[in-house]
Design a protein around this motif. Structure first.
Motif, PDB file in Angstrom:
ATOM      1  N   MET A  54       0.849  -1.193   0.000  1.00  0.00           N
ATOM      2  CA  MET A  54       0.000   0.000   0.000  1.00  0.00           C
ATOM      3  C   MET A  54       0.877   1.233   0.000  1.00  0.00           C
ATOM      4  O   MET A  54       2.076   1.174   0.314  1.00  0.00           O
ATOM      5  CB  MET A  54      -0.928   0.005   1.218  1.00  0.00           C
ATOM      6  CG  MET A  54      -0.232   0.112   2.558  1.00  0.00           C
ATOM      7  SD  MET A  54      -1.363   0.045   3.997  1.00  0.00           S
ATOM      8  CE  MET A  54      -2.243   1.603   3.829  1.00  0.00           C
ATOM      9  N   ASP A  55       0.299   2.348  -0.361  1.00  0.00           N
ATOM     10  CA  ASP A  55       0.985   3.634  -0.363  1.00  0.00           C
ATOM     11  C   ASP A  55       1.630   3.856   1.005  1.00  0.00           C
ATOM     12  O   ASP A  55       0.973   3.746   2.044  1.00  0.00           O
ATOM     13  CB  ASP A  55      -0.032   4.741  -0.667  1.00  0.00           C
ATOM     14  CG  ASP A  55       0.633   6.084  -0.917  1.00  0.00           C
ATOM     15  OD1 ASP A  55       1.350   6.557  -0.017  1.00  0.00           O
ATOM     16  OD2 ASP A  55       0.398   6.659  -1.995  1.00  0.00           O
ATOM     17  N   THR A  56       2.917   4.162   1.019  1.00  0.00           N
ATOM     18  CA  THR A  56       3.637   4.299   2.292  1.00  0.00           C
ATOM     19  C   THR A  56       3.098   5.461   3.138  1.00  0.00           C
ATOM     20  O   THR A  56       3.153   5.407   4.367  1.00  0.00           O
ATOM     21  CB  THR A  56       5.136   4.494   2.039  1.00  0.00           C
ATOM     22  OG1 THR A  56       5.333   5.604   1.152  1.00  0.00           O
ATOM     23  CG2 THR A  56       5.745   3.264   1.406  1.00  0.00           C
ATOM     24  N   THR A  57       2.573   6.487   2.483  1.00  0.00           N
ATOM     25  CA  THR A  57       1.972   7.589   3.236  1.00  0.00           C
ATOM     26  C   THR A  57       0.737   7.105   3.989  1.00  0.00           C
ATOM     27  O   THR A  57       0.530   7.433   5.162  1.00  0.00           O
ATOM     28  CB  THR A  57       1.596   8.752   2.301  1.00  0.00           C
ATOM     29  OG1 THR A  57       2.765   9.217   1.626  1.00  0.00           O
ATOM     30  CG2 THR A  57       0.978   9.895   3.088  1.00  0.00           C
ATOM     31  N   ASP A  58      -0.077   6.299   3.327  1.00  0.00           N
ATOM     32  CA  ASP A  58      -1.264   5.736   3.977  1.00  0.00           C
ATOM     33  C   ASP A  58      -0.862   4.767   5.084  1.00  0.00           C
ATOM     34  O   ASP A  58      -1.526   4.683   6.128  1.00  0.00           O
ATOM     35  CB  ASP A  58      -2.143   5.011   2.960  1.00  0.00           C
ATOM     36  CG  ASP A  58      -2.732   5.962   1.930  1.00  0.00           C
ATOM     37  OD1 ASP A  58      -2.747   7.181   2.195  1.00  0.00           O
ATOM     38  OD2 ASP A  58      -3.153   5.486   0.854  1.00  0.00           O
ATOM     39  N   TRP A  59       0.211   4.017   4.860  1.00  0.00           N
ATOM     40  CA  TRP A  59       0.701   3.071   5.875  1.00  0.00           C
ATOM     41  C   TRP A  59       1.071   3.806   7.166  1.00  0.00           C
ATOM     42  O   TRP A  59       0.834   3.294   8.265  1.00  0.00           O
ATOM     43  CB  TRP A  59       1.893   2.297   5.339  1.00  0.00           C
ATOM     44  CG  TRP A  59       2.582   1.431   6.359  1.00  0.00           C
ATOM     45  CD1 TRP A  59       3.772   1.661   6.981  1.00  0.00           C
ATOM     46  CD2 TRP A  59       2.106   0.185   6.877  1.00  0.00           C
ATOM     47  NE1 TRP A  59       4.074   0.639   7.842  1.00  0.00           N
ATOM     48  CE2 TRP A  59       3.069  -0.277   7.799  1.00  0.00           C
ATOM     49  CE3 TRP A  59       0.962  -0.585   6.650  1.00  0.00           C
ATOM     50  CZ2 TRP A  59       2.921  -1.481   8.502  1.00  0.00           C
ATOM     51  CZ3 TRP A  59       0.807  -1.781   7.344  1.00  0.00           C
ATOM     52  CH2 TRP A  59       1.779  -2.218   8.245  1.00  0.00           C
ATOM     53  N   ASN A  60       1.622   4.991   7.028  1.00  0.00           N
ATOM     54  CA  ASN A  60       2.044   5.766   8.196  1.00  0.00           C
ATOM     55  C   ASN A  60       0.909   6.590   8.803  1.00  0.00           C
ATOM     56  O   ASN A  60       1.124   7.284   9.802  1.00  0.00           O
ATOM     57  CB  ASN A  60       3.209   6.690   7.818  1.00  0.00           C
ATOM     58  CG  ASN A  60       4.468   5.904   7.485  1.00  0.00           C
ATOM     59  OD1 ASN A  60       4.769   4.910   8.128  1.00  0.00           O
ATOM     60  ND2 ASN A  60       5.195   6.349   6.464  1.00  0.00           N
ATOM     61  N   GLY A  61      -0.288   6.476   8.223  1.00  0.00           N
ATOM     62  CA  GLY A  61      -1.433   7.226   8.726  1.00  0.00           C
ATOM     63  C   GLY A  61      -2.444   6.327   9.422  1.00  0.00           C
ATOM     64  O   GLY A  61      -2.150   5.196   9.835  1.00  0.00           O
ATOM     65  N   ALA A  62      -3.671   6.828   9.527  1.00  0.00           N
ATOM     66  CA  ALA A  62      -4.721   6.123  10.264  1.00  0.00           C
ATOM     67  C   ALA A  62      -5.083   4.789   9.618  1.00  0.00           C
ATOM     68  O   ALA A  62      -5.407   3.820  10.319  1.00  0.00           O
ATOM     69  CB  ALA A  62      -5.962   7.014  10.352  1.00  0.00           C
ATOM     70  N   ALA A 167     -12.414   2.421   8.953  1.00  0.00           N
ATOM     71  CA  ALA A 167     -13.562   2.110   9.814  1.00  0.00           C
ATOM     72  C   ALA A 167     -14.012   0.667   9.609  1.00  0.00           C
ATOM     73  O   ALA A 167     -14.342  -0.039  10.577  1.00  0.00           O
ATOM     74  CB  ALA A 167     -14.715   3.076   9.523  1.00  0.00           C
ATOM     75  N   HIS A 168     -14.039   0.202   8.361  1.00  0.00           N
ATOM     76  CA  HIS A 168     -14.384  -1.198   8.077  1.00  0.00           C
ATOM     77  C   HIS A 168     -13.410  -2.140   8.789  1.00  0.00           C
ATOM     78  O   HIS A 168     -13.817  -3.142   9.395  1.00  0.00           O
ATOM     79  CB  HIS A 168     -14.342  -1.458   6.575  1.00  0.00           C
ATOM     80  CG  HIS A 168     -15.592  -1.083   5.839  1.00  0.00           C
ATOM     81  ND1 HIS A 168     -16.845  -1.500   6.231  1.00  0.00           N
ATOM     82  CD2 HIS A 168     -15.776  -0.341   4.718  1.00  0.00           C
ATOM     83  CE1 HIS A 168     -17.744  -1.034   5.395  1.00  0.00           C
ATOM     84  NE2 HIS A 168     -17.125  -0.320   4.461  1.00  0.00           N
ATOM     85  N   ILE A 169     -12.129  -1.845   8.682  1.00  0.00           N
ATOM     86  CA  ILE A 169     -11.111  -2.715   9.283  1.00  0.00           C
ATOM     87  C   ILE A 169     -11.242  -2.736  10.802  1.00  0.00           C
ATOM     88  O   ILE A 169     -11.171  -3.794  11.432  1.00  0.00           O
ATOM     89  CB  ILE A 169      -9.702  -2.261   8.868  1.00  0.00           C
ATOM     90  CG1 ILE A 169      -9.517  -2.455   7.354  1.00  0.00           C
ATOM     91  CG2 ILE A 169      -8.628  -3.044   9.630  1.00  0.00           C
ATOM     92  CD1 ILE A 169      -8.259  -1.821   6.797  1.00  0.00           C
TER      93      ILE A 169
END
Length: 363
Positions: A54-62, A167-169
């Motif tokens: 996954m996008d590393t920016t998203d990985w480091n976020g919520a 939220a799903h996760i």
């Protein structure tokens, strides 16, 4: 697989796969030619490890945090903090043919992603699939097997927005964790029971009217009319299983499972040469809960054991239940001694052995 997981995956598959292109680079159906899969390389990787593409920016976020919360929680009852899974983020632009052979992979994409990495993730979806995601916010999860390698499990997590998918996760984190627990346990069982001690299994059935799958290398350490102890001894570690049973009189001691465990271990788990040395419980980390064990109401206990002189110790897992057909109360336990090394996989092996327990008319 639990019914809830099967139903969800079937629902998502019907909604999504029906419009996906059947190519290795797209989410594809399970109808892919078995001939094509014959030439796939074998999947490989560390036990209980998951690659998250996954996008590393998203990985480091919520969004990434929601995945870590679901999969990296600590396993209860171990002496050190060990997670259910070791998760590692993979930059989609570096998801090459070597990494694609990983045993467990999660691929994550949301429609609000921007940048080259998100653009790369979008390539794994057909336009028809993306349109279904745009129209139906309830779709978020899809499993696949043997996409890039044999023996591989991939889960796609997707949604309209990062917030929505997170939220799903969060709502369904046990479902996601249990999916990978099952596939990892199945792999461990396949390896563990590839060769079995059939003579020990036969002896258990004939002498005790119950049996379990006993992996190669295990030996009977003690056999009494109501107690049997089976173990694997190595200079560096131990793997141990014991079974105790008594007539069931209608007064099962379910309210004090740990007390019953102390009674059993102090009676049967004593050193022959040093009778004052026996197995007991450590005071910390013991957990008891109600479970369904092979269709029977049971109490599961997890915690730490030790020798009374503190010379050794480690984790254990146990199950206590009643077999009404046999009119027996059973206490089964698996414990390990694995000094200096992780206990996670050895304890999974103990659980796999205990889960093969069969008694009475079921033999």
């Amino acid at each position: 697989m639990p019914k809830t997981i099967s139903y969800l995956f079937l629902l998502v598959s019907i909604c999504l796969i029906s419009s996906c292109k059947s190519t290795p680079d797209k989410i594809s159906s399970s109808e892919e030619s078995s001939t094509d899969k014959m030439y796939l390389p074998k999947a490989g990787g560390e036990a209980n490890a998951i690659l998250v593409v996954m996008d590393t920016t998203d990985w480091n976020g919520a969004l990434g945090q929601s995945i870590r919360d679901a999969l990296s929680a600590y396993v209860p009852g171990l002496p050190q903090n060990e997670p259910y899974f070791k998760v590692r983020n993979i930059n989609p632009l570096k998801f090459n043919s070597i990494i694609q052979r990983g045993t467990n992979i999660i691929m994550v994409h949301t429609l609000d992603g921007r940048g080259r990495q998100s653009q790369q993730m979008e390539k794994y979806y057909s336009e028809e699939s993306l349109e279904k995601i745009r129209k139906d916010s309830s779709l978020y999860m899809l499993p696949q097997k043997d996409v890039y390698a044999k023996g591989q499990d991939i889960v796609h997590l997707f949604g309209q927005t990062k917030m929505q998918l997170a939220a799903h996760i969060k709502t369904n984190e046990k479902l996601l964790r249990n999916y990978f627990l099952k596939v990892e346990n199945d792999r461990i069982a396949g390896r563990l029971f590839k060769v079995r001690e059939k003579q020990i299994e036969k002896r258990l059935a004939e002498e005790y009217d119950f049996t379990m799958n006993i992996p190669y290398g295990y030996e009977v350490a003690k056999a009494l009319p109501d107690f049997v102890w089976i173990r694997l001894l190595d200079p560096a570690f131990e793997r141990d299983i014991f079974v105790y049973f008594q007539p069931y009189t209608g007064n099962a001691p379910f309210d004090d499972v740990l007390g019953k465990r102390e009674e059993i271990s102090s009676m049967f788990m004593r050193d022959i040469e040093k009778p004052d040395l026996y197995m007991t419980l450590q005071d910390t980390l013991s957990q008891v809960k109600e479970v369904n064990f092979k269709g029977k109401y049971a109490k599961e206990a997890r915690g730490l054991w030790k020798f009374s002189d503190f010379s050794a110790g480690g984790p254990f897992v146990s199950y206590m239940f009643v077999d009404e057909g046999q009119k027996r109360l059973y206490y089964l336990e698996g414990y390990v001694y694995n000094p200096g090394d992780d206990k996670r996989v050895p304890m999974q092996e103990m659980e796999m052995i205990l889960q093969t327990f069969t008694s009475g008319l079921s033999l």
